[in-house]
Design an enzyme around this catalytic site. Sequence first.
Site, PDB file in Angstrom:
ATOM      1  N   GLY A  11       0.833  -1.210   0.000  1.00 13.20           N
ATOM      2  CA  GLY A  11       0.000   0.000   0.000  1.00 13.20           C
ATOM      3  C   GLY A  11       0.865   1.255   0.000  1.00 13.20           C
ATOM      4  N   ARG A  21      13.517  10.079  -2.113  1.00 11.54           N
ATOM      5  CA  ARG A  21      14.399  11.241  -2.319  1.00 11.54           C
ATOM      6  C   ARG A  21      15.686  11.095  -1.488  1.00 11.54           C
ATOM      7  NH1 ARG A  21      14.485  15.980   0.824  1.00 11.54           N
ATOM      8  NH2 ARG A  21      15.037  17.909  -0.265  1.00 11.54           N
ATOM      9  N   ARG A  72       1.260  -4.860  -6.341  1.00 13.85           N
ATOM     10  CA  ARG A  72       1.196  -6.157  -5.669  1.00 13.85           C
ATOM     11  C   ARG A  72       1.374  -7.198  -6.761  1.00 13.85           C
ATOM     12  NH1 ARG A  72      -0.748  -4.612  -0.466  1.00 13.85           N
ATOM     13  NH2 ARG A  72      -2.173  -2.867  -0.617  1.00 13.85           N
ATOM     14  N   SER A  73       2.230  -8.163  -6.521  1.00  8.87           N
ATOM     15  CA  SER A  73       2.536  -9.141  -7.552  1.00  8.87           C
ATOM     16  C   SER A  73       2.349 -10.560  -7.044  1.00  8.87           C
ATOM     17  CB  SER A  73       3.989  -8.942  -8.019  1.00  8.87           C
ATOM     18  OG  SER A  73       4.417 -10.053  -8.770  1.00  8.87           O
ATOM     19  N   GLY A 102       5.639  -2.652   3.395  1.00  6.85           N
ATOM     20  CA  GLY A 102       5.156  -3.272   4.620  1.00  6.85           C
ATOM     21  C   GLY A 102       5.616  -4.715   4.765  1.00  6.85           C
ATOM     22  N   ASP A 103       4.978  -5.409   5.679  1.00  2.53           N
ATOM     23  CA  ASP A 103       5.312  -6.805   5.994  1.00  2.53           C
ATOM     24  C   ASP A 103       5.521  -7.713   4.785  1.00  2.53           C
ATOM     25  OD1 ASP A 103       5.410  -6.883   8.668  1.00  2.53           O
ATOM     26  OD2 ASP A 103       3.387  -7.702   8.972  1.00  2.53           O
ATOM     27  N   THR A 126       3.947   2.402   5.776  1.00  6.08           N
ATOM     28  CA  THR A 126       2.527   2.030   5.793  1.00  6.08           C
ATOM     29  C   THR A 126       1.793   2.932   6.775  1.00  6.08           C
ATOM     30  OG1 THR A 126       0.931   0.362   6.524  1.00  6.08           O
ATOM     31  CG2 THR A 126       3.138   0.101   7.358  1.00  6.08           C
ATOM     32  N   ASP A 128      -0.618   2.126   8.490  1.00  7.21           N
ATOM     33  CA  ASP A 128      -1.204   1.334   9.576  1.00  7.21           C
ATOM     34  C   ASP A 128      -0.334   1.268  10.837  1.00  7.21           C
ATOM     35  OD1 ASP A 128      -3.241   0.815   7.819  1.00  7.21           O
ATOM     36  OD2 ASP A 128      -2.399  -1.083   7.137  1.00  7.21           O
ATOM     37  N   ASP A 130       1.647  -0.941  11.704  1.00  7.60           N
ATOM     38  CA  ASP A 130       1.586  -2.291  12.279  1.00  7.60           C
ATOM     39  C   ASP A 130       2.829  -3.127  11.961  1.00  7.60           C
ATOM     40  OD1 ASP A 130       1.084  -2.421   9.596  1.00  7.60           O
ATOM     41  OD2 ASP A 130      -0.546  -3.869   9.732  1.00  7.60           O
ATOM     42  N   ARG A 172      -6.728  -1.759   8.893  1.00 10.30           N
ATOM     43  CA  ARG A 172      -6.894  -3.205   8.688  1.00 10.30           C
ATOM     44  C   ARG A 172      -6.993  -3.959  10.003  1.00 10.30           C
ATOM     45  NH1 ARG A 172      -2.726  -4.585   4.069  1.00 10.30           N
ATOM     46  NH2 ARG A 172      -1.492  -3.374   5.507  1.00 10.30           N
ATOM     47  N   ALA A 187     -12.506  10.941  21.628  1.00 10.81           N
ATOM     48  CA  ALA A 187     -13.615   9.995  21.401  1.00 10.81           C
ATOM     49  C   ALA A 187     -14.127   9.437  22.722  1.00 10.81           C
ATOM     50  CB  ALA A 187     -13.140   8.859  20.508  1.00 10.81           C
ATOM     51  N   ARG A 212     -24.770  13.248  32.805  1.00 11.61           N
ATOM     52  CA  ARG A 212     -23.971  14.389  33.298  1.00 11.61           C
ATOM     53  C   ARG A 212     -24.161  15.620  32.408  1.00 11.61           C
ATOM     54  NH1 ARG A 212     -20.151  10.264  33.972  1.00 11.61           N
ATOM     55  NH2 ARG A 212     -19.281  10.800  31.942  1.00 11.61           N
ATOM     56  N   GLU A 223     -11.243  -0.411  11.166  1.00 12.78           N
ATOM     57  CA  GLU A 223     -11.976  -1.194  10.158  1.00 12.78           C
ATOM     58  C   GLU A 223     -11.879  -2.694  10.439  1.00 12.78           C
ATOM     59  OE1 GLU A 223     -10.318  -0.397   6.289  1.00 12.78           O
ATOM     60  OE2 GLU A 223      -8.304  -0.838   6.953  1.00 12.78           O
ATOM     61  N   GLN A 254      -7.603   8.720   3.946  1.00 12.59           N
ATOM     62  CA  GLN A 254      -6.547   8.633   4.975  1.00 12.59           C
ATOM     63  C   GLN A 254      -5.215   8.170   4.399  1.00 12.59           C
ATOM     64  OE1 GLN A 254      -8.491   6.612   8.720  1.00 12.59           O
ATOM     65  NE2 GLN A 254      -9.722   6.244   6.912  1.00 12.59           N
TER      66      GLN A 254
HETATM   67  P1  ATP Z   1       0.886  -2.907   3.158  1.00 18.41           P
HETATM   68  O1  ATP Z   1       0.772  -3.689   4.430  1.00 18.41           O
HETATM   69  O2  ATP Z   1       1.061  -1.456   3.387  1.00 18.41           O
HETATM   70  O3  ATP Z   1      -0.157  -3.220   2.142  1.00 18.41           O
HETATM   71  P2  ATP Z   1       2.733  -4.895   2.319  1.00 18.41           P
HETATM   72  O4  ATP Z   1       4.148  -4.805   1.898  1.00 18.41           O
HETATM   73  O5  ATP Z   1       2.450  -5.750   3.509  1.00 18.41           O
HETATM   74  O6  ATP Z   1       2.253  -3.402   2.502  1.00 18.41           O
HETATM   75  P3  ATP Z   1       1.561  -6.856   0.550  1.00 18.41           P
HETATM   76  O7  ATP Z   1       0.554  -6.711  -0.545  1.00 18.41           O
HETATM   77  O8  ATP Z   1       1.314  -7.833   1.635  1.00 18.41           O
HETATM   78  O9  ATP Z   1       1.808  -5.387   1.110  1.00 18.41           O
HETATM   79  O10 ATP Z   1       2.957  -7.287  -0.122  1.00 18.41           O
HETATM   80  C1  ATP Z   1       3.467  -6.593  -1.246  1.00 18.41           C
HETATM   81  C2  ATP Z   1       4.045  -7.568  -2.226  1.00 18.41           C
HETATM   82  O11 ATP Z   1       5.122  -8.298  -1.607  1.00 18.41           O
HETATM   83  C3  ATP Z   1       3.089  -8.662  -2.697  1.00 18.41           C
HETATM   84  O12 ATP Z   1       2.261  -8.248  -3.762  1.00 18.41           O
HETATM   85  C4  ATP Z   1       4.057  -9.740  -3.140  1.00 18.41           C
HETATM   86  O13 ATP Z   1       4.512  -9.504  -4.446  1.00 18.41           O
HETATM   87  C5  ATP Z   1       5.213  -9.594  -2.163  1.00 18.41           C
HETATM   88  N1  ATP Z   1       5.089 -10.617  -1.113  1.00 18.41           N
HETATM   89  C6  ATP Z   1       4.191 -10.660  -0.107  1.00 18.41           C
HETATM   90  N2  ATP Z   1       4.331 -11.778   0.635  1.00 18.41           N
HETATM   91  C7  ATP Z   1       5.337 -12.484   0.070  1.00 18.41           C
HETATM   92  C8  ATP Z   1       5.962 -13.734   0.355  1.00 18.41           C
HETATM   93  N3  ATP Z   1       5.579 -14.494   1.364  1.00 18.41           N
HETATM   94  N4  ATP Z   1       6.971 -14.123  -0.442  1.00 18.41           N
HETATM   95  C9  ATP Z   1       7.366 -13.364  -1.475  1.00 18.41           C
HETATM   96  N5  ATP Z   1       6.817 -12.187  -1.800  1.00 18.41           N
HETATM   97  C10 ATP Z   1       5.827 -11.742  -1.049  1.00 18.41           C
END
Ligand code: ATP
Length: 322
Positions: A11, A21, A72-73, A102-103, A126, A128, A130, A172, A187, A212, A223, A254
């Site tokens: 994301g 940069r 995302r791939s 991210g993760d 990210t 989030d 997290d 998330r 809140a 009161r 969410e 956001q």
């Molecule tokens: P965000 O949490 O902000 O969405 P993220 O990096 O966690 O960021 P993901 O969509 O989980 O977002 O991962 C980004 C890309 O990283 C995936 O589309 C995929 O190509 C690659 N990826 C995710 N998990 C794996 C994995 N276990 N092994 C190899 N590549 C991965």
Amino acid sequence: IQKIGVYTSGGDAPGMNAAIRAVVRVGISQKLEVYGIHNGYVGMIENKIEPLQLRDMANIIQRGGTILKTGRSTEFMRPEGRARAAQNIKNLGLDALVCIGGDGSFRGAHALWEEHQIPVVGVPGTIDNDIFGSDKTIGFDTAVNTALEAIDRIRDTAASHDRLFIVEVMGRNSGFIASHVGLAGGAEEIFTPDANTTVEKAIDRINEAKSRGKTSSIIITAEGQKPGRAYDLADAIRKKSGMDAKVCILGHQQRGGSPTAADRILASRMGAAAVDALFKGYCDVMIGTEGERLIQVPLDLVYKNEKKNQLDLISLASVLAT
Ligand code: ATP
């Protein structure tokens, strides 16, 4: 090392451009050639990789999103996809990479190192927040401030009409945005996947506040795993108490917008530290923060662990909103 690549993945988050940069300008100032990989792992596989110059970084520190685009791939999740990506990196002679994401992106980066010996340093980007191993992630502060602005506006209406509002914020499975925005926005109640707030408790608290003399309330909900949770909450409150709640889902606004000063500074420091780490021979680590200090955390530790939300913020918010 002589040539490095940088990419954004997963994301998008405000401040990613400030990190790119910093990587490019610190890299070039250290006599490195820096390449930009477009659309994250998608571009790595499709060889969408171009050299970046100092001036390509002009006028981007204040822009949200990512100029390199993200992606995302699913192909990269398979060993053959990663082999294609690794071959492109090797053909171009890139010695190391900086991954801003991210993760999931770090899992991919760790695999590139393990399977193809391509050194990667991660930078947590990210909204989030997290990511285990870093107190703060790039984009979180901006997202909290964006949500807060919206809540301040909603409060004007809530107060004028004596209404109960339920505002759903992003995050998330994690409740970091909700807990921070809830405390900062005053809140009355905060629902997150890890907090033990219940509908009954929320109703009791709102009724007590009413007795009161309080006439309007705001409930913040993360969410969670279920989008639209705010509507379920409103239903549950209506059924149990007869109270009518208006729902507002803040959504993707956001994720965008100009990064705050805090995010620009964090991103600049982390981007510079990532290049510095590669120079010193570190890899397979993420740059994180511990308080004000920058640290390095092994990538596999980052994605194998879950970061715990600061539930004390939620208890404090509830004491303060009386
Ligand atoms: P965000 O949490 O902000 O969405 P993220 O990096 O966690 O960021 P993901 O969509 O989980 O977002 O991962 C980004 C890309 O990283 C995936 O589309 C995929 O190509 C690659 N990826 C995710 N998990 C794996 C994995 N276990 N092994 C190899 N590549 C991965």
